[in-house]
Design a protein around this motif. Sequence first.
Motif, short mmCIF file in Angstrom:
data_model
loop_
_atom_site.label_atom_id
_atom_site.label_comp_id
_atom_site.label_asym_id
_atom_site.label_seq_id
_atom_site.Cartn_x
_atom_site.Cartn_y
_atom_site.Cartn_z
N SER A 190 6.50 -89.64 -62.69
CA SER A 190 7.22 -90.65 -63.47
C SER A 190 8.24 -91.34 -62.58
N LEU A 191 8.07 -92.65 -62.41
CA LEU A 191 8.98 -93.46 -61.58
C LEU A 191 9.72 -94.46 -62.44
N GLY A 192 10.91 -94.80 -62.03
CA GLY A 192 11.70 -95.79 -62.75
C GLY A 192 12.62 -96.54 -61.80
N ARG A 193 13.11 -97.68 -62.27
CA ARG A 193 14.04 -98.50 -61.49
C ARG A 193 15.38 -98.54 -62.20
N VAL A 194 16.45 -98.31 -61.46
CA VAL A 194 17.80 -98.34 -62.04
C VAL A 194 18.18 -99.78 -62.34
N ILE A 195 18.53 -100.04 -63.61
CA ILE A 195 18.92 -101.40 -63.99
C ILE A 195 20.38 -101.48 -64.43
N GLN A 196 20.99 -100.30 -64.69
CA GLN A 196 22.41 -100.31 -65.11
C GLN A 196 23.03 -98.95 -64.87
N LYS A 197 24.29 -98.94 -64.43
CA LYS A 197 25.03 -97.71 -64.22
C LYS A 197 26.09 -97.56 -65.30
N ASP A 230 36.47 -91.29 -64.51
CA ASP A 230 36.82 -91.02 -63.12
C ASP A 230 36.08 -91.92 -62.15
N ASN A 231 35.39 -92.93 -62.70
CA ASN A 231 34.66 -93.92 -61.91
C ASN A 231 33.47 -93.32 -61.16
N ILE A 232 32.96 -92.20 -61.66
CA ILE A 232 31.77 -91.57 -61.10
C ILE A 232 30.62 -91.73 -62.08
N THR A 233 29.49 -92.20 -61.59
CA THR A 233 28.32 -92.44 -62.43
C THR A 233 27.52 -91.16 -62.60
N ARG A 234 27.38 -90.74 -63.85
CA ARG A 234 26.57 -89.55 -64.15
C ARG A 234 25.36 -89.89 -65.02
N VAL A 235 25.32 -91.11 -65.57
CA VAL A 235 24.21 -91.56 -66.41
C VAL A 235 23.84 -92.97 -66.00
N VAL A 236 22.53 -93.25 -65.95
CA VAL A 236 22.04 -94.59 -65.62
C VAL A 236 20.96 -94.99 -66.60
N THR A 237 20.75 -96.31 -66.70
CA THR A 237 19.66 -96.84 -67.51
C THR A 237 18.50 -97.19 -66.59
N LEU A 238 17.31 -96.75 -66.97
CA LEU A 238 16.12 -96.93 -66.14
C LEU A 238 15.09 -97.77 -66.87
N LEU A 247 15.06 -96.44 -70.74
CA LEU A 247 15.69 -95.21 -71.21
C LEU A 247 16.88 -94.85 -70.34
N LYS A 248 17.70 -93.92 -70.86
CA LYS A 248 18.86 -93.41 -70.15
C LYS A 248 18.57 -91.99 -69.67
N ARG A 249 19.04 -91.71 -68.46
CA ARG A 249 18.84 -90.39 -67.91
C ARG A 249 20.07 -89.98 -67.08
N PRO A 250 20.44 -88.69 -67.11
CA PRO A 250 21.53 -88.22 -66.23
C PRO A 250 21.07 -88.23 -64.77
N THR A 251 22.01 -88.48 -63.88
CA THR A 251 21.66 -88.53 -62.46
C THR A 251 21.20 -87.18 -61.93
N SER A 252 21.54 -86.09 -62.62
CA SER A 252 21.10 -84.77 -62.19
C SER A 252 19.61 -84.57 -62.38
N LYS A 253 18.95 -85.45 -63.14
CA LYS A 253 17.51 -85.36 -63.37
C LYS A 253 16.75 -86.41 -62.58
N LEU A 254 17.41 -87.03 -61.60
CA LEU A 254 16.79 -88.10 -60.84
C LEU A 254 16.76 -87.76 -59.36
N CYS A 255 15.78 -88.30 -58.68
CA CYS A 255 15.68 -88.18 -57.22
C CYS A 255 15.43 -89.57 -56.66
N ILE A 256 16.34 -90.04 -55.81
CA ILE A 256 16.24 -91.38 -55.25
C ILE A 256 15.22 -91.40 -54.14
#
Length: 312
Positions: free
Chosen positions: A270-277, A282-290, A297-306
Amino acid sequence: MIWSYTAWLNSHPSRWKTFVANRTSEILNVTDSSQWFHVSSANNPADCASRGLLPNLLVQNQIWFSGPSFLGNTEIVYSRPKDLICNLEQSIKTHVATIPVSIIDRFSSLTKLLRVVSYCRRFSPNFGGLWESGVKSTKFHLKRVIGESTLTYEELSTLLTQVEACLNSRPISIISSTDSSEPLPLTPGHFLIGEPLINVPDVNYEGTSVGCLTRWQFVQRMLQSFWRRWSNEYLSNLMNRYKWSVQVPEPNVDDIVLLKEDDLPPCRWSLGRVIQKHPGQDNITRVVTLRTKSSTLKRPTSKLCILPIAQD
């Protein structure tokens, strides 16, 4: 030879050489070892031909023409021998290591040489340690998937070919594509056949009882179990987070990421493209929209591999 056959069938086919192992495996697929019995040489008509018999003795040989006398009995009394042991055609495995003479000359004793060589073999990340680790992981899961099951040569060959396709389907980068909504991953399969490796879609048999499956479905059940185990381990290693030691770089907009999904069939990623952070307080991104091939859909960055993107 009946004694040898009976001993061969009472042991796992992996103990024997290839010729005997393939044939005992075929026999055990359709019969049980308890259905085979030993016939002594004195009652075995085949011995007359295999050991040779003069013509004048053959005319008087009743076993050759009529078979052993116990076949005419209404009830055959038989006791199975307890020492069915045969070392014929047993597979012998040897391990050979070649050591340059210069290494031997550097040490004063054999004990010290063995300690140094053992240490190097146990802790050597060089000389292909990365792909050797991948081979070790594959063998680890493959052994547990097959277990004590007996497979024919064709079944094992099919399973290994499909496992090879799973391993060579993993994304390693992204190929530039004109359609930004469907990123095309670069896989080891592109270097082998020039295109991605795919697998035939099939029903998931992992939750089905083994007794209700055909041989083909049984092999596919092994493949699906291997894929689930190996892909989860592979993605977990890619997403390894060393907490409190270093800050992991955040994904950027338009980055291609690999998602961790639990219900994907073999060779499917399953591949996706980040379209929104979505940064936190604390200005740290932990969730992104793909944006994936079929949805957003939205996914936590801990479940993603760049994945790295190939630059023109």
